[in-house]
Design a protein around this motif. Structure first.
Motif, PDB file in Angstrom:
ATOM      1  N   ALA A   1      -2.734   1.876   4.059  1.00  0.00           N
ATOM      2  CA  ALA A   1      -1.655   1.391   4.928  1.00  0.00           C
ATOM      3  C   ALA A   1      -1.958   1.700   6.387  1.00  0.00           C
ATOM      4  CB  ALA A   1      -0.333   2.022   4.518  1.00  0.00           C
ATOM      5  N   GLU A   2      -2.475   2.915   6.626  1.00  0.00           N
ATOM      6  CA  GLU A   2      -2.825   3.282   8.002  1.00  0.00           C
ATOM      7  C   GLU A   2      -3.940   2.390   8.534  1.00  0.00           C
ATOM      8  OE1 GLU A   2      -4.724   7.050  10.496  1.00  0.00           O
ATOM      9  OE2 GLU A   2      -4.117   7.320   8.394  1.00  0.00           O
TER      10      GLU A   2
ATOM     11  N   GLU B   1       1.365   2.619  13.037  1.00  0.00           N
ATOM     12  CA  GLU B   1       0.194   3.381  12.602  1.00  0.00           C
ATOM     13  C   GLU B   1       0.438   4.876  12.749  1.00  0.00           C
ATOM     14  OE1 GLU B   1      -3.170   2.943  15.085  1.00  0.00           O
ATOM     15  OE2 GLU B   1      -4.570   3.868  13.685  1.00  0.00           O
ATOM     16  N   ALA B   2       1.058   5.271  13.868  1.00  0.00           N
ATOM     17  CA  ALA B   2       1.336   6.690  14.099  1.00  0.00           C
ATOM     18  C   ALA B   2       2.320   7.224  13.062  1.00  0.00           C
ATOM     19  CB  ALA B   2       1.882   6.882  15.507  1.00  0.00           C
ATOM     20  N   ALA B   3       3.346   6.420  12.738  1.00  0.00           N
ATOM     21  CA  ALA B   3       4.332   6.854  11.744  1.00  0.00           C
ATOM     22  C   ALA B   3       3.678   7.052  10.378  1.00  0.00           C
ATOM     23  CB  ALA B   3       5.458   5.826  11.649  1.00  0.00           C
ATOM     24  N   ILE B   4       2.765   6.137  10.008  1.00  0.00           N
ATOM     25  CA  ILE B   4       2.071   6.268   8.712  1.00  0.00           C
ATOM     26  C   ILE B   4       1.126   7.459   8.745  1.00  0.00           C
ATOM     27  CG2 ILE B   4       0.474   5.130   7.136  1.00  0.00           C
ATOM     28  CD1 ILE B   4       1.627   2.449   8.096  1.00  0.00           C
TER      29      ILE B   4
ATOM     30  N   GLN C   1      12.032   5.865   5.112  1.00  0.00           N
ATOM     31  CA  GLN C   1      13.026   5.132   5.888  1.00  0.00           C
ATOM     32  C   GLN C   1      12.527   4.886   7.321  1.00  0.00           C
ATOM     33  OE1 GLN C   1      13.609   7.887   4.154  1.00  0.00           O
ATOM     34  NE2 GLN C   1      14.971   7.229   2.478  1.00  0.00           N
ATOM     35  N   ALA C   2      11.911   5.906   7.913  1.00  0.00           N
ATOM     36  CA  ALA C   2      11.401   5.767   9.286  1.00  0.00           C
ATOM     37  C   ALA C   2      10.256   4.754   9.348  1.00  0.00           C
ATOM     38  CB  ALA C   2      10.926   7.127   9.811  1.00  0.00           C
ATOM     39  N   VAL C   3       9.391   4.791   8.327  1.00  0.00           N
ATOM     40  CA  VAL C   3       8.275   3.834   8.299  1.00  0.00           C
ATOM     41  C   VAL C   3       8.798   2.423   8.096  1.00  0.00           C
ATOM     42  CG1 VAL C   3       6.187   3.150   7.066  1.00  0.00           C
ATOM     43  CG2 VAL C   3       6.641   5.575   7.481  1.00  0.00           C
ATOM     44  N   ASP C   4       9.818   2.257   7.227  1.00  0.00           N
ATOM     45  CA  ASP C   4      10.407   0.935   6.989  1.00  0.00           C
ATOM     46  C   ASP C   4      11.000   0.364   8.272  1.00  0.00           C
ATOM     47  OD1 ASP C   4      11.606   1.551   3.594  1.00  0.00           O
ATOM     48  OD2 ASP C   4       9.695   0.768   4.355  1.00  0.00           O
ATOM     49  N   VAL C   5      11.611   1.224   9.090  1.00  0.00           N
ATOM     50  CA  VAL C   5      12.169   0.768  10.370  1.00  0.00           C
ATOM     51  C   VAL C   5      11.047   0.211  11.245  1.00  0.00           C
ATOM     52  CG1 VAL C   5      13.258   1.534  12.513  1.00  0.00           C
ATOM     53  CG2 VAL C   5      14.158   2.305  10.316  1.00  0.00           C
TER      54      VAL C   5
ATOM     55  N   ALA D   1       0.831  -1.200   0.000  1.00  0.00           N
ATOM     56  CA  ALA D   1       0.000   0.000   0.000  1.00  0.00           C
ATOM     57  C   ALA D   1       0.869   1.256   0.000  1.00  0.00           C
ATOM     58  CB  ALA D   1      -0.929  -0.007   1.212  1.00  0.00           C
ATOM     59  N   LEU D   2       1.953   1.221   0.755  1.00  0.00           N
ATOM     60  CA  LEU D   2       2.852   2.380   0.788  1.00  0.00           C
ATOM     61  C   LEU D   2       3.565   2.566  -0.548  1.00  0.00           C
ATOM     62  CD1 LEU D   2       4.358   1.928   4.365  1.00  0.00           C
ATOM     63  CD2 LEU D   2       2.792   3.716   3.629  1.00  0.00           C
ATOM     64  N   GLU D   3       3.960   1.459  -1.182  1.00  0.00           N
ATOM     65  CA  GLU D   3       4.616   1.561  -2.495  1.00  0.00           C
ATOM     66  C   GLU D   3       3.666   2.125  -3.539  1.00  0.00           C
ATOM     67  OE1 GLU D   3       7.652  -2.247  -1.844  1.00  0.00           O
ATOM     68  OE2 GLU D   3       5.912  -2.410  -3.181  1.00  0.00           O
ATOM     69  N   ALA D   4       2.346   1.867  -3.347  1.00  0.00           N
ATOM     70  CA  ALA D   4       1.354   2.429  -4.270  1.00  0.00           C
ATOM     71  C   ALA D   4       0.933   3.835  -3.833  1.00  0.00           C
ATOM     72  CB  ALA D   4       0.125   1.526  -4.333  1.00  0.00           C
ATOM     73  N   ASN D   5       1.612   4.365  -2.833  1.00  0.00           N
ATOM     74  CA  ASN D   5       1.339   5.696  -2.297  1.00  0.00           C
ATOM     75  C   ASN D   5      -0.065   5.809  -1.711  1.00  0.00           C
ATOM     76  OD1 ASN D   5       2.418   8.228  -1.688  1.00  0.00           O
ATOM     77  ND2 ASN D   5       1.444   9.187  -3.470  1.00  0.00           N
TER      78      ASN D   5
END
Length: 976
Positions: free
Chosen positions: A831-832, A858-861, A868-872, A822-826
Motif C-alpha cells: 500500500a505504501e 503515503e505518510a499515513a500508511i 479510520q485516519a488512512v481511510d480519510v 492492499a490494506l485490507e490484506a494487511n
C-alpha cells in the motif's frame, strides 16, 4: 441632375463654413485686441509706479543736496514732487485694476506723507541754519527706513502688476494660436472641399467616357462571343489531353517507383551480406542505376505537376541552416569523391528563421549543386547565400552555386532552364541527365516570386543563381553569442583555398573573434611563433587537412613540438574521410574535427566547447536551448547507465532524458535484476529507485556494496522520497547522492557530471537531427495540472509528455482501489509503495495538488496510522484523482485498439527462443521478429513488453535481452 445637386450642396456648405470661419475670426480678433489693450494698460501702470519711485528718490537727493550746500537751486526737484505727489498717488491708484495692488498703494500713502514731512523739516532747519538739529535727523536713519519701506511697497506693487502682465501675455498668445488654428483649419477644409468638387467633376467625366467605351464594346461583343466559343472548345480538348497525360505520368511514376524502391532497398540489404568482389560490384551498379532512374521518375512527376498546374509551394517556418545541412549531406560525399572543395558562404545578414518551402528551396540548391559537381573535375563548388532586399515582413535572398568546371558558351546558356534542354546534347555525351531539373527549378523559383539566371564562360566555370522572396519569422532571429570572457580571443585559420578561408574567417569574426589567416602549414607555424613572441598568442588554430607541401596533421605535429608557453587548441577542418582523418588527427594532437562545409551553429558550439565557454544570448525557444550543464555532458557522453525503476512511465521519462544526454541506458525493473546486471556488465553509474517489488533500492545497494570491486561505482538514488530522512537512509545504504522525483533535467545533469568520470576519448563534433514526428495536442484547461511544469521536466518533448499522461490514466485509474485492497490484506508495504508511485507520477506530470494529497496518504500508511485516519486520506484522494483522470480521458487522443490475440503457448515459446538467439547475436532481424509478433508478446508480457520493444528499437540489445529473460521467468499468462 444628381451631379448638379451634389455640386450645389458642396458650394452651399463651403459658403456656410467660410462664413462661420469669418465670424470666428472676427471674434478672435476682438479678443486679441482686448488682451493687447489690457497688456498695454498694465505696462502703463508699471511705468507710472516706476516714475513715482524715481521722483521720490530725486526729491530725496534734492533735499540732501540743499542740506549739504544751502544752495536753493537743489530744491527744484523736491519742490516739484511736493506739489504733485498726492495727485500722482491718486492717479496711480485709479490706473491699477487689481485690488491687492491698491492695498499696497494705501499702505505706501502714509509712508510717502511721512517722507515728505521729514524732507520739509530738513529744508526748514537748513534754511534756519540749524545744522545740529538737521544732522541729528539724518543720524537717526528714520528717513532712510521710510524710503526703504516705500521702495519695498512699490516693488511688491510691481510684482503684482508684472504677474498680471504675464497673464495678459499668455492670454494674448493663446488667442493668437486659436486664431492661427482657425485659419489653418478653414484653409484645409476649403482645400478638401475643392478636391471633393474636383473629384465630382472627374467622376462625371469618367462616367461619360465609360458609357462611350461600353457602347463601342457592345459593337464587337457579338464577334468576340463567337470566337470565345471556338477557343473554349479547343481549350477543353487540350485540357483533357493534358490531364490524361499528367494522370498517366503520375500513375506510371507510382507504379515504377514501387519496384524501384524495392530494387534500391534490396540492393542495400544485399550489400550487407557476404559477397564476392564481383557480386558486390554488380549490386553497387544496380543500386546506383536504380537511384538514377528514381531521380528521373521524380523529375518527370514534378514536371507533370507543373504542366497540370498542381505544383505548389508551402509557407511554413524553417531554419535556413537545416536546409543547407541537408544540401551538404547530399552533395558533400560527391565533392569529396572527386577531390573538390565544398564551401558554404552565407551572409551574416540573412535571417536564420524564415517562412517558405524548405523542401523546394533545398531541391533547387541540390539540383544546382549536383550539376556543379557533375561538370567540375578540379577546384571547388561554392554555395553562396546573400541578402538582396529586406522589409519588415519578408526578405529577398540571392542563392548561387558557383563552380570551377568546364563552363558554358553563350549558345548553351540561351537554351538552359527550358524543358528537355541540356548543355551536352551530343550522342556520345559524357554528362547524363533528363534536362528537366533546371526547368523544374525555374518554375519553383517563380512560385517563390523570384528569378533564375546563369553566368558562365567556357573553361572558367559557371554560376547558377536564383532569388526567392521568403517571409521572416517574428521574434526568432536573435543569434547566440559567446560569453564576454571569450569574445576577442585570437584564432588562426589555415587553408590553401581562398574562399574556404575567407568564409571561415567571416563566421569567426561574427562571433567576436580576432582572426588571422595563413595559406599553408609553413605560414601557420611562422604566424604562431610570431604571435607568441609578440605576447599575443592564438587560442585556436583551425587547420585544413589536405594542403600542399605540409598537410594539416603534419602542421599540427610541428606546432605541438614548438616550445610555446601558450599552446593553442588545434581543430581540424576537412571535407574528406572521417575515419581516416580521426585516426591521423589523434596522433597529431588534434582536439576536434569539423567536417566541411561547416555551418555557423556547429562552429559556434565547437569553439564554445573547446574554450569552455557558454552562450550569453540565444534565439532558441524554451526546451531547445542547451543549458551549461547539458553542454558539459559532452565530457561523459557515451557513459553506460543502469536505470533501476519498476514503473513503466518513470522508465520512459528517465530513458529518454538520458538518451537525450548521449548516455547508453540499460533498464532493470527491480533491485534483484539490477544486482544481476551489475555483476554482468561494467556500468559508469547506477540510478536507483528506492521502493520496488522483489527487492527495493536500499537493499540492492547494500548487496552491491558488499563486493569490493563496486566500492567506486556511483549509485544515485532517484526517488520520490525527498525527505531528509529518506536521503539519509540512501546515503547510509551506500548511495553517493540523491535526485528527487519529479526529475528536473538540470538536477540530473549536474549530479551525473559530479559523479561520472569523464571519458578521455576523441571528440567529433556532429549534429544529429531527430526525424520529425506529428505532434498531438497537449490537454489544456485541466484543473490541478501544470502542463508547463510537466513539459519542462521532459525537455519540452510533447510526445513523451503525452505518453506519460496516457500511462498515468491507464495505470492510476484504480490506484485508490488497489491501495485499499492492499490494506485490507494487511499488506502495508505494498500500500505504501502504491501511494509512493502515485505521488511520484503525479509530480512528474505536473499535478502538484494531487502529489501533495498522495504524499500525506503515503505518510499515513508509513506511520501505520489508524484505519479510520488512512481511510480519510484515501477518500480525500479519490475525488481529485478521478476528476483529473476523467478530464485527461476526455482530452487525450484515443489510442488505437490492440488486436486481440489468443495466447498460443507453443508459438510464444518458439518466438521467445528465436528472439533470445537474435538478441544474443546482436542481430538486427530481432526488430523484424518483434514487429511480426508484437501483439503476441504484448499480450503475454504486458509489464515487460515496453522494455523489450524499447531496447530493440534503440538497438540496446543487452537491455532487451535482460527484459525478455525476466519476462520469460515471470510470465503474465500460463507457464511456457
Amino acid at each position: 441632375m444628381k451631379a448638379i445637386h451634389k455640386i450645389i450642396a458642396a458650394l452651399s456648405g463651403a459658403i456656410l463654413l467660410v462664413s462661420l470661419g469669418m465670424a470666428v475670426s472676427f471674434w478672435a480678433f476682438e479678443q486679441i485686441e482686448a488682451s493687447a489693450a489690457a497688456r498695454r494698460h498694465t505696462r502703463l501702470v508699471m511705468i507710472s509706479a516706476g516714475e513715482l519711485l524715481g521722483r521720490l528718490m530725486d526729491a530725496e537727493s534734492s533735499q540732501r543736496g540743499y542740506a549739504l550746500t544751502g544752495n536753493p537751486v537743489f530744491l527744484e526737484p523736491y519742490l516739484a514732487v511736493r506739489d504733485d505727489i498726492h495727485s500722482h498717488l491718486q492717479v496711480l491708484r485709479e490706473l491699477t485694476l487689481i485690488d491687492s495692488a491698491r492695498h499696497h498703494l494705501d499702505v505706501i500713502a502714509p509712508l510717502v506723507e511721512n517722507k515728505m514731512a521729514e524732507m520739509a523739516k530738513i529744508v526748514e532747519l537748513r534754511g534756519a541754519h540749524k545744522l545740529a538739529a538737521m544732522q541729528a535727523m539724518f543720524s537717526s536713519g528714520q528717513g532712510k527706513r521710510t524710503m526703504d519701506s516705500i521702495r519695498d511697497g512699490l516693488h511688491s506693487f510691481d510684482l503684482i502688476e508684472e504677474a498680471a502682465l504675464d497673464a495678459h501675455e499668455a492670454d494674448f498668445k493663446a488667442k493668437m494660436r486659436f486664431l492661427f488654428s482657425v485659419i489653418v483649419f478653414a484653409s484645409v477644409f476649403a482645400l478638401l472641399l475643392a478636391l471633393a468638387f474636383g473629384y465630382q467633376v472627374y467622376r462625371g467625366t469618367q462616367q461619360r467616357l465609360k458609357n462611350l467605351i461600353n457602347q463601342e464594346n457592345e459593337r464587337f461583343l457579338g464577334v468576340l462571343q463567337e470566337k470565345n466559343v471556338e477557343l473554349e472548345s479547343a481549350r477543353e480538348v487540350a485540357d483533357r489531353a493534358n490531364l490524361a497525360k499528367s494522370d498517366f505520368l503520375s500513375n506510371m511514376s507510382h507504379e515504377i517507383r514501387t519496384p524501384m524502391n524495392a530494387i534500391i532497398g534490396m540492393s542495400h540489404l544485399a550489400l550487407k551480406t557476404d559477397l564476392t568482389q564481383r557480386q558486390r560490384d554488380y549490386i553497387k551498379k544496380i543500386q546506383a542505376s536504380g537511384r538514377h532512374l528514381l531521380n528521373i521518375i521524380n523529375d518527370i512527376l514534378d514536371f507533370s505537376k507543373i504542366e497540370a498546374g498542381k505544383l505548389n509551394v508551402e509557407h511554413i517556418g524553417f531554419e535556413l541552416e537545416k536546409v543547407l545541412d541537408n544540401v551538404a549531406n547530399l552533395i558533400a560525399e560527391k565533392t569529396a569523391l572527386k577531390g573538390l572543395e565544398l564551401v558554404f558562404d552565407v551572409d551574416k545578414g540573412v535571417p536564420t528563421h524564415l517562412i517558405g518551402d524548405p523542401l523546394r528551396l533545398g531541391q533547387i540548391l541540390i539540383n544546382y549543386g549536383n550539376n556543379a559537381v557533375k561538370f567540375t573535375e578540379r577546384g571547388e563548388v561554392d554555395i553562396v547565400i546573400r541578402l538582396k532586399e529586406e522589409t519588415e515582413h519578408d526578405v529577398l535572398i540571392y542563392c548561387a552555386v558557383r563552380d570551377t568546371g568546364i563552363g558554358l558558351s553563350e549558345a548553351q546558356m540561351a537554351h538552359l532552364f527550358q524543358r528537355f534542354s541540356q548543355a551536352d546534347t551530343s550522342t556520345t555525351r559524357e554528362f547524363g541527365g533528363t534536362g528537366l531539373g533546371l526547368a523544374i527549378s525555374r518554375k519553383l523559383v517563380e512560385l517563390m516570386h523570384g528569378e533564375v539566371g546563369v553566368e558562365s564562360e567556357l573553361g572558367q566555370g559557371s554560376t547558377f543563381w536564383f532569388t526567392a522572396r521568403l517571409g521572416k519569422c517574428v521574434g526568432l532571429q536573435k543569434k547566440p553569442a559567446l560569453s564576454t570572457n571569450l569574445q576577442g580571443k585570437r584564432v588562426l585559420v589555415v587553408d590553401d583555398n581562398d574562399n574556404a578561408r575567407l568564409v571561415l574567417d567571416d563566421m569567426l569574426q561574427g562571433m567576436s573573434f580576432t582572426v588571422d589567416q595563413a595559406e599553408s602549414g609553413k605560414m601557420a607555424i611562422a604566424a604562431v611563433n610570431r604571435a607568441e613572441a609578440q605576447g599575443t598568442p592564438y587560442d585556436i588554430v583551425f587547420l585544413d587537412w589536405q594542403m600542399p607541401a605540409m598537410d594539416g596533421s603534419e602542421t599540427a605535429r610541428r606546432l605541438r613540438d614548438l616550445p610555446l608557453e601558450h599552446m593553442p587548441h588545434l581543430m581540424m577542418v576537412t571535407a574528406f574521410g572521417r575515419e581516416e582523418v580521426i585516426k591521423d588527427s589523434e596522433a597529431a594532437g588534434i582536439e576536434m574535427v569539423l567536417i566541411k562545409p561547416v555551418n555557423a551553429s556547429l562552429l559556434f558550439d565547437s569553439v564554445a566547447r573547446v574554450l569552455g565557454g557558454v552562450i550569453a544570448d540565444g534565439a532558441r525557444t524554451a526546451g531547445e536551448v542547451p543549458s551549461d550543464s547539458f553542454e558539459q555532458l559532452a565530457s561523459i557522453k557515451g557513459s553506460r547507465v543502469l536505470l533501476v525503476e519498476d514503473n513503466d512511465m518513470n522508465q520512459e521519462v528517465a530513458t529518454e532524458l538520458l538518451q537525450e544526454g548521449g548516455f547508453v541506458v540499460d533498464l532493470a525493473e527491480n533491485g534483484q535484476v539490477a544486482l544481476e546486471m551489475v555483476y554482468a556488465v561494467d556500468y559508469d553509474v547506477v540510478l536507483m529507485d528506492m521502493q520496488m517489488p522483489v527487492m527495493d533500492g536500499v537493499t540492492s545497494t547494500r548487496e552491491i556494496r558488499k563486493e569490493a570491486r563496486f566500492k567506486d561505482l556511483p549509485i544515485i538514488a532517484m526517488t520520490a522520497n525527498a525527505m531528509q530522512v529518506d536521503r539519509d537512509l540512501c546515503l547510509a545504504a551506500g548511495m553517493n547522492d540523491h535526485i528527487p522525483k519529479p526529475i528536473e533535467p538540470e538536477d540530473l545533469w549536474a549530479t551525473l557530471l559530479k559523479w561520472v568520470k569523464p571519458w578521455h576519448g576523441f571528440a567529433v563534433a556532429e549534429v544529429v537531427s531527430p526525424a520529425p514526428a506529428t505532434e498531438e495536442e497537449i490537454p489544456s484547461g485541466i484543473d490541478g495540472l501544470d502542463t508547463a511544469a510537466g513539459l519542462r521536466r521532459v525537455l519540452g518533448k510533447r510526445r513523451l509528455y503525452l505518453s506519460m499522461l496516457k500511462k498515468f490514466v491507464a495505470g492510476q485509474k484504480l490506484a485508490t482501489v488497489d491501495i485499499k485492497q492492499a490494506l485490507e490484506a494487511n499488506d502495508w508495504l505494498t500500500a505504501e509503495r502504491l501511494a509512493h508511485t502515485l505521488k511520484g507520477l503525479a509530480a512528474h506530470i505536473g499535478a502538484t495538488g494531487l502529489q501533495q494529497i498522495a504524499e500525506k496518504l503515503e505518510a499515513a500508511i508509513k506511520e501505520k496510522q489508524s484505519p479510520q485516519a488512512v481511510d480519510v486520506r484515501i477518500e480525500a484522494l479519490k475525488v481529485p484523482l478521478h476528476t483529473l483522470i476523467a478530464q485527461l480521458e476526455a482530452q487525450l487522443p484515443k489510442a488505437p485498439a490492440k488486436v486481440a490475440v489468443v495466447l498460443d503457448q507453443e508459438k510464444l515459446k518458439l518466438v521467445c527462443t528465436q528472439l533470445e538467439a537474435l538478441l544474443v547475436d546482436d542481430d538486427a532481424e530481432a526488430a523484424d521478429l518483434l514487429e511480426a509478433n508484437e501483439a503476441l508478446l504484448d499480450t503475454a508480457f504486458p509489464a515487460q513488453f515496453y522494455a523489450i520493444s524499447e531496447g530493440i528499437r534503440t538497438f540496446n540489445f543487452e537491455a532487451a535481452l535482460v527484459a525478455l529473460r525476466s519476462a520469460c521467468a515471470n510470465p503474465a499468462g500460463k507457464e511456457m
